[in-house]
Design an enzyme around this catalytic site. Sequence first.
Site, mmCIF file in Angstrom:
data_model
loop_
_atom_site.group_PDB
_atom_site.id
_atom_site.type_symbol
_atom_site.label_atom_id
_atom_site.label_comp_id
_atom_site.label_asym_id
_atom_site.label_seq_id
_atom_site.Cartn_x
_atom_site.Cartn_y
_atom_site.Cartn_z
ATOM 1 N N GLU A 85 0.619 -1.292 -0.220
ATOM 2 C CA GLU A 85 0.148 -0.287 -0.022
ATOM 3 C C GLU A 85 0.693 1.233 0.506
ATOM 4 O O GLU A 85 1.687 1.385 0.871
ATOM 5 C CB GLU A 85 -0.836 0.448 1.029
ATOM 6 C CG GLU A 85 -2.610 0.426 0.729
ATOM 7 C CD GLU A 85 -3.136 -0.597 -0.333
ATOM 8 O OE1 GLU A 85 -3.210 -0.529 -1.352
ATOM 9 O OE2 GLU A 85 -3.209 -1.741 0.199
ATOM 10 N N GLY B 172 -16.644 4.388 -3.439
ATOM 11 C CA GLY B 172 -16.029 4.670 -2.525
ATOM 12 C C GLY B 172 -16.209 3.646 -1.546
ATOM 13 O O GLY B 172 -15.276 3.616 0.066
ATOM 14 N N GLY C 69 -12.965 1.943 -1.880
ATOM 15 C CA GLY C 69 -11.495 1.413 -1.408
ATOM 16 C C GLY C 69 -10.636 -0.139 -2.651
ATOM 17 O O GLY C 69 -10.181 -0.447 -3.143
ATOM 18 N N LEU C 70 -11.819 0.123 -3.777
ATOM 19 C CA LEU C 70 -12.184 -0.983 -4.549
ATOM 20 C C LEU C 70 -11.951 -0.676 -6.014
ATOM 21 O O LEU C 70 -12.431 -1.361 -7.131
ATOM 22 C CB LEU C 70 -12.849 -1.548 -4.508
ATOM 23 C CG LEU C 70 -13.629 -2.669 -2.893
ATOM 24 C CD1 LEU C 70 -14.829 -3.907 -3.190
ATOM 25 C CD2 LEU C 70 -12.297 -3.328 -2.876
ATOM 26 N N SER D 38 -12.971 3.759 -9.837
ATOM 27 C CA SER D 38 -13.163 4.754 -10.901
ATOM 28 C C SER D 38 -11.650 4.221 -11.869
ATOM 29 O O SER D 38 -12.179 4.567 -12.841
ATOM 30 C CB SER D 38 -12.023 5.848 -10.214
ATOM 31 O OG SER D 38 -11.601 5.541 -8.704
ATOM 32 N N GLU E 117 -6.920 10.071 -14.041
ATOM 33 C CA GLU E 117 -7.614 10.530 -13.023
ATOM 34 C C GLU E 117 -6.329 11.174 -11.936
ATOM 35 O O GLU E 117 -6.814 12.926 -11.370
ATOM 36 C CB GLU E 117 -6.856 8.683 -12.187
ATOM 37 C CG GLU E 117 -7.212 9.223 -10.507
ATOM 38 C CD GLU E 117 -8.317 7.665 -10.492
ATOM 39 O OE1 GLU E 117 -8.483 7.276 -11.141
ATOM 40 O OE2 GLU E 117 -8.898 8.530 -9.272
ATOM 41 N N ASP F 201 -4.190 0.539 -9.603
ATOM 42 C CA ASP F 201 -5.548 0.699 -9.646
ATOM 43 C C ASP F 201 -5.578 -0.087 -11.162
ATOM 44 O O ASP F 201 -6.118 -1.438 -11.202
ATOM 45 C CB ASP F 201 -6.576 1.222 -9.250
ATOM 46 C CG ASP F 201 -5.845 1.636 -7.490
ATOM 47 O OD1 ASP F 201 -5.454 1.033 -7.234
ATOM 48 O OD2 ASP F 201 -6.376 3.030 -7.277
ATOM 49 N N TYR G 285 -3.947 11.304 1.483
ATOM 50 C CA TYR G 285 -2.881 10.912 0.369
ATOM 51 C C TYR G 285 -2.068 11.916 -0.679
ATOM 52 O O TYR G 285 -0.793 11.270 -0.502
ATOM 53 C CB TYR G 285 -3.922 10.738 -1.624
ATOM 54 C CG TYR G 285 -3.700 9.519 -1.839
ATOM 55 C CD1 TYR G 285 -4.191 8.024 -1.664
ATOM 56 C CD2 TYR G 285 -2.641 9.982 -2.807
ATOM 57 C CE1 TYR G 285 -2.889 7.236 -2.696
ATOM 58 C CE2 TYR G 285 -2.357 9.368 -3.701
ATOM 59 C CZ TYR G 285 -2.538 7.563 -3.688
ATOM 60 O OH TYR G 285 -1.878 6.329 -4.283
HETATM 61 C C1 GLA Z 1 -5.238 4.484 -4.489
HETATM 62 C C2 GLA Z 1 -4.764 4.857 -5.494
HETATM 63 C C3 GLA Z 1 -3.201 3.682 -5.528
HETATM 64 C C4 GLA Z 1 -2.856 3.264 -4.811
HETATM 65 C C5 GLA Z 1 -2.912 3.134 -2.667
HETATM 66 C C6 GLA Z 1 -2.220 2.809 -2.671
HETATM 67 O O1 GLA Z 1 -5.844 2.875 -4.698
HETATM 68 O O2 GLA Z 1 -5.384 5.011 -6.645
HETATM 69 O O3 GLA Z 1 -2.486 4.084 -7.100
HETATM 70 O O4 GLA Z 1 -1.467 4.219 -4.311
HETATM 71 O O5 GLA Z 1 -4.563 4.000 -3.221
HETATM 72 O O6 GLA Z 1 -2.076 1.697 -2.250
#
Ligand code: GLA
Length: 388
Positions: free
Chosen positions: A35, A126, A128-129, A132, A164, A176, A228
């Site tokens: 991560e 929203g 975290g999956l 987008s 993005e 992602d 972030y």
């Molecule tokens: C989001 C970002 C990714 C990555 C994760 C953290 O999902 O889109 O690029 O940085 O957070 O690992």
Amino acid sequence: MTDLQQATAAGFKSRFAHAPDGLWSAPGRVNLIGEHTDYNDGFVFPFAIDRRTVVALRLRSDRLIRVASSFAEDAVELSLDHLVPENLHGWSAYPLGVAWALGEFGADLTHVPGFEVFIDSDVPIGAGLSSSAAIESAVAVALNEVWGLDLDRPTLARVGQLAENRAVGAPTGIMDQSASLLGEADAAVFLDCRTLDAEIIPLGFDAAGLDLLIIDTNVSHDHATGGYADRRASCEAGAAALGVGSLRDLSEADLPRAATLLDDETFRRVRHIVTENQRVLDTVRTLRDLGPTAIGALLDTSHVSMRDDFEISVPQLDLAVVTSREAGAIGARMTGGGFGGAAIALTPRELIPAVRSAVSEAFASAGYVAPDMFVVRASDGARRDTAA
Ligand code: GLA
């Protein structure tokens, strides 16, 4: 056709009054481990999930783009002649941003025809999956085909990332989109974010009797604002202070020196990235040598590092992790960018009901909004869904 494919084709017809040229789709993703390592040139280990975004698309004979979706009332229209990031706003910045970004990777946007697109999805937004990235990747494979661009998948991942970064304004990495474009059933994508070399590694969850449970805390997050970008800036400051191009260039042996040169907070940010990169390598090796039942401790340590060193967890995520472990998960961690979103719990299949009810009860006792929980399976990446 699946229900979602049918709904997407029907949505297209009702908006645009004719049939699409075809349907394309791309999945959301879950990150098993690694991560905030992607924008540090490091390693990640995500997989594509069995929740997808479907796009129905048809070329036009003029230069107009029309985008509509099941999740917004408004349809957006824009000429290709006005397609610049400054003109893109709201949800349509994802599909329109991809069209613009293709121009940055070689498409001649002064000559391609316009198009109509309708988007539908069962990737939760929203959570975290990467709902987008699913939109970006589905639109990218569709336009790559109908515009005859012949860009390869790693390049399409960079297209989605650029959309993005520039059109949506979130300074995110390449993970992602790579997972959504490169994923395969029952396998995860071991990606070196410096070289973009990707290796498909079988997960073997089924054979080991394991399921991956998603616990969506319903705490919403937004990577275009706040934490972030702060974390990314700390990583860049740490790398600069230590004289390396990116934190990828450091190993655990460099940490004692880093501790003497950096302030405490920057040091902990750096320590997370350095140890997390090592944990990705250890997870891939452990999976190969010993199988998935042996990776639990690495998931747990990753969570502690995100909670204490990188400080991107929230109390709901910590509670989901602790409770699922106590109820029988073999490893658990928050997943994705943090500050909300989802946790994952790798769990023996027969214990999934026990984990679910323990987490529900713990959230209710704490007075938190009820979480959404569901099992995901590693699935195929972006593809054309209907015959050409
Ligand atoms: C989001 C970002 C990714 C990555 C994760 C953290 O999902 O889109 O690029 O940085 O957070 O690992």
